[in-house]
Scaffold this active site. Sequence first.
Site, PDB file in Angstrom:
ATOM      1  N   LEU A 142       0.868  -1.062   0.003  1.00 43.28           N
ATOM      2  CA  LEU A 142       0.125  -0.030   0.009  1.00 43.28           C
ATOM      3  C   LEU A 142       0.864   1.342   0.052  1.00 43.28           C
ATOM      4  O   LEU A 142       1.503   1.606   1.031  1.00 43.28           O
ATOM      5  CB  LEU A 142      -0.872  -0.048   1.417  1.00 43.28           C
ATOM      6  CG  LEU A 142      -1.839  -1.262   1.264  1.00 43.28           C
ATOM      7  CD1 LEU A 142      -2.851  -1.139   2.519  1.00 43.28           C
ATOM      8  CD2 LEU A 142      -2.815  -1.463   0.147  1.00 43.28           C
ATOM      9  N   ALA A 143       0.535   1.967  -1.213  1.00 39.48           N
ATOM     10  CA  ALA A 143       1.663   3.300  -1.186  1.00 39.48           C
ATOM     11  C   ALA A 143       0.749   4.317  -1.815  1.00 39.48           C
ATOM     12  O   ALA A 143       1.548   5.230  -2.599  1.00 39.48           O
ATOM     13  CB  ALA A 143       2.718   2.894  -2.080  1.00 39.48           C
ATOM     14  N   LYS A 147       4.948  10.703   0.010  1.00 43.17           N
ATOM     15  CA  LYS A 147       5.781  10.112   1.202  1.00 43.17           C
ATOM     16  C   LYS A 147       6.600   8.838   0.844  1.00 43.17           C
ATOM     17  O   LYS A 147       7.743   8.932   1.388  1.00 43.17           O
ATOM     18  CB  LYS A 147       4.756   9.717   1.914  1.00 43.17           C
ATOM     19  CG  LYS A 147       5.102   9.204   3.362  1.00 43.17           C
ATOM     20  CD  LYS A 147       4.284   9.258   4.830  1.00 43.17           C
ATOM     21  CE  LYS A 147       3.331   8.276   4.511  1.00 43.17           C
ATOM     22  NZ  LYS A 147       2.521   7.981   5.717  1.00 43.17           N
ATOM     23  N   GLY A 150      -3.975   0.763  16.299  1.00 49.36           N
ATOM     24  CA  GLY A 150      -5.050  -0.140  16.476  1.00 49.36           C
ATOM     25  C   GLY A 150      -4.865  -1.243  17.646  1.00 49.36           C
ATOM     26  O   GLY A 150      -3.424  -1.608  17.653  1.00 49.36           O
ATOM     27  N   GLU A 190      -9.500   0.068  16.065  1.00 52.07           N
ATOM     28  CA  GLU A 190      -8.727   1.222  15.812  1.00 52.07           C
ATOM     29  C   GLU A 190      -8.713   2.040  17.112  1.00 52.07           C
ATOM     30  O   GLU A 190      -9.791   2.354  17.781  1.00 52.07           O
ATOM     31  CB  GLU A 190      -9.320   2.177  14.505  1.00 52.07           C
ATOM     32  CG  GLU A 190      -9.047   1.070  13.126  1.00 52.07           C
ATOM     33  CD  GLU A 190      -7.453   0.844  13.125  1.00 52.07           C
ATOM     34  OE1 GLU A 190      -6.576   1.776  13.240  1.00 52.07           O
ATOM     35  OE2 GLU A 190      -7.144   0.052  12.435  1.00 52.07           O
ATOM     36  N   HIS A 202      49.691  17.684  -6.609  1.00 55.91           N
ATOM     37  CA  HIS A 202      48.925  18.928  -6.198  1.00 55.91           C
ATOM     38  C   HIS A 202      48.451  19.627  -7.415  1.00 55.91           C
ATOM     39  O   HIS A 202      49.165  20.082  -8.219  1.00 55.91           O
ATOM     40  CB  HIS A 202      49.343  19.453  -4.993  1.00 55.91           C
ATOM     41  CG  HIS A 202      50.897  19.655  -5.343  1.00 55.91           C
ATOM     42  ND1 HIS A 202      51.769  19.583  -4.013  1.00 55.91           N
ATOM     43  CD2 HIS A 202      51.738  19.972  -6.252  1.00 55.91           C
ATOM     44  CE1 HIS A 202      53.066  19.570  -4.559  1.00 55.91           C
ATOM     45  NE2 HIS A 202      53.308  19.775  -5.771  1.00 55.91           N
ATOM     46  N   ASN A 231      55.248  11.385 -13.273  1.00 52.84           N
ATOM     47  CA  ASN A 231      55.314  12.653 -12.342  1.00 52.84           C
ATOM     48  C   ASN A 231      54.671  13.813 -13.138  1.00 52.84           C
ATOM     49  O   ASN A 231      55.271  14.293 -13.834  1.00 52.84           O
ATOM     50  CB  ASN A 231      56.747  12.632 -11.656  1.00 52.84           C
ATOM     51  CG  ASN A 231      56.564  13.653 -10.678  1.00 52.84           C
ATOM     52  OD1 ASN A 231      56.533  13.339  -9.420  1.00 52.84           O
ATOM     53  ND2 ASN A 231      56.811  15.207 -10.717  1.00 52.84           N
ATOM     54  N   ALA A 238      52.750  20.238 -10.353  1.00 55.11           N
ATOM     55  CA  ALA A 238      51.732  21.073  -9.668  1.00 55.11           C
ATOM     56  C   ALA A 238      51.265  22.077 -10.700  1.00 55.11           C
ATOM     57  O   ALA A 238      51.955  22.664 -11.567  1.00 55.11           O
ATOM     58  CB  ALA A 238      52.110  21.800  -8.619  1.00 55.11           C
ATOM     59  N   TYR A 269      38.916  19.599 -24.006  1.00 58.36           N
ATOM     60  CA  TYR A 269      37.714  20.015 -24.565  1.00 58.36           C
ATOM     61  C   TYR A 269      37.746  21.255 -25.253  1.00 58.36           C
ATOM     62  O   TYR A 269      38.423  22.261 -24.826  1.00 58.36           O
ATOM     63  CB  TYR A 269      36.510  20.224 -23.358  1.00 58.36           C
ATOM     64  CG  TYR A 269      35.139  20.492 -23.688  1.00 58.36           C
ATOM     65  CD1 TYR A 269      34.616  19.489 -24.725  1.00 58.36           C
ATOM     66  CD2 TYR A 269      34.455  21.589 -23.422  1.00 58.36           C
ATOM     67  CE1 TYR A 269      33.448  19.970 -25.305  1.00 58.36           C
ATOM     68  CE2 TYR A 269      33.247  21.769 -23.626  1.00 58.36           C
ATOM     69  CZ  TYR A 269      32.464  20.895 -24.568  1.00 58.36           C
ATOM     70  OH  TYR A 269      31.337  21.360 -25.030  1.00 58.36           O
TER      71      TYR A 269
END
Length: 454
Positions: free
Chosen positions: A8-9, A22, A136, A151, A360, A374, A377, A384
């Site tokens: 049941l939803a 919900k 209930g 209930e 880094h 290697n 930095a 692209y």
Amino acid sequence: MSLEIVILAAGQGTRMRSALPKVLHPIAGKPMLGHVIDCARQLQPERIHVVIGHGADLVRERMAADDLNFVLQAEQLGTGHAVAQALPFLSADQVLILYGDVPLIQLDTLQRLLAQVTPDQLSLLTVDMLDPTGYGRIVRDDQGAVQAIVEHKDATPAQRQIGEINTGILAVPGKRLADWLGRLSNDNAQGEYYLTDVIAMAVGDGLVVASAQPLDAMEVQGVNDRMQQAQLERHYQRLRAEELMRQGVTLLDPQRLDVRGEISVGRDVLIDVNVVLEGRVVIEDDVHIGPNCVIRDSVLRRGAVIKANSHLEGAELGEGSDAGPFARLRPGSVLGARAHVGNFVELKNARLGEGSKAGHLSYLGDAELGANCNIGAGTITCNYDGANKFRTELGDDVFIGSNNSLVAPLKIGDGATTAAGSTITHEVPAKNLAFGRARQKNLENWKRPEKIKK
């Protein structure tokens, strides 16, 4: 015996104060209804019927699957009315009724419940509560046999003192269900057709009403508001944390781990605080994960180390490799054995060979690096051009100087070196040194600008 399941939803969930139905609100990153469906599937039923109402189209779209039959309840007139909408599709010996907002129900509990169902016996799931207000009540006779469910709004003062409550989860002989649902009345305080009224009908028809209880009362806790959702979220996470620790994982703070998917772990894994694991994550032996990390759909091989504040998605770390702190590995990122990416390094669809390093402040996208490279930095792969993406390929033992722009498509051969500050636009043969920068000029007797006097 054959089995069909009705979930049941259809409820609106007004106390959630949300436009989202919900049952689609998440627990551990998955819709509550998804948890219930997953548990139901483990019972291997003939079919699963999901009764939908509020937000029906969205629920159907989000949860669509070949083994689910969605049934519309156009008006929400009670749980009995909801189950009745599925009647035309039911033909199994047993029918199990579950709820889409009770997400923590467990397989073992449902198996024990179903084991009690026969053509002349149904079974309901109950739980004892210190404060049963709003639920209930299970009414039993002097011999302890279940007689009815009343209930809360319809209960007498004496019945309201009963601590055993109905969870709503019920397993019934399928051939009896249509008759019982056809006899339901809405003559009650809420003007609804209560599914619970079938219990008194079954007793009146001479059937035995058996009952079972979950090992953990939180299994049958429903969600009606955000507070209850948060309570179930924390309970679920506590259970997952305990499961991981039983498998040999050290959690520095079990209350500060979130698991939102399927996790496979080895032994002697250490996970620091505020770590989020999402999707399918494989963690092999001796892996260490630092604080504040998010890891999604990734594989961490033996001895890998993820340092603080790193984010991994669709990545693989090889044996003994490490990433972070503050590393971001996007989908398709692969670190070979003992490879290293350091702070503020981002990888996207990039493979680093064994022993390669990007210490880094670098971006490596659509790249293939050989062994023992290697990366200085500030290195960026320019992958692209505004319309298409291109690859950068480095051989083994390549040294890239600091502050390089590698303009793809590009190949750099084994043992090649690029000078600091270079923009590399053409192929670099093996063992060559490539310069791609303007020649330095020095101006003699240069005078610095002075502030203009006002």
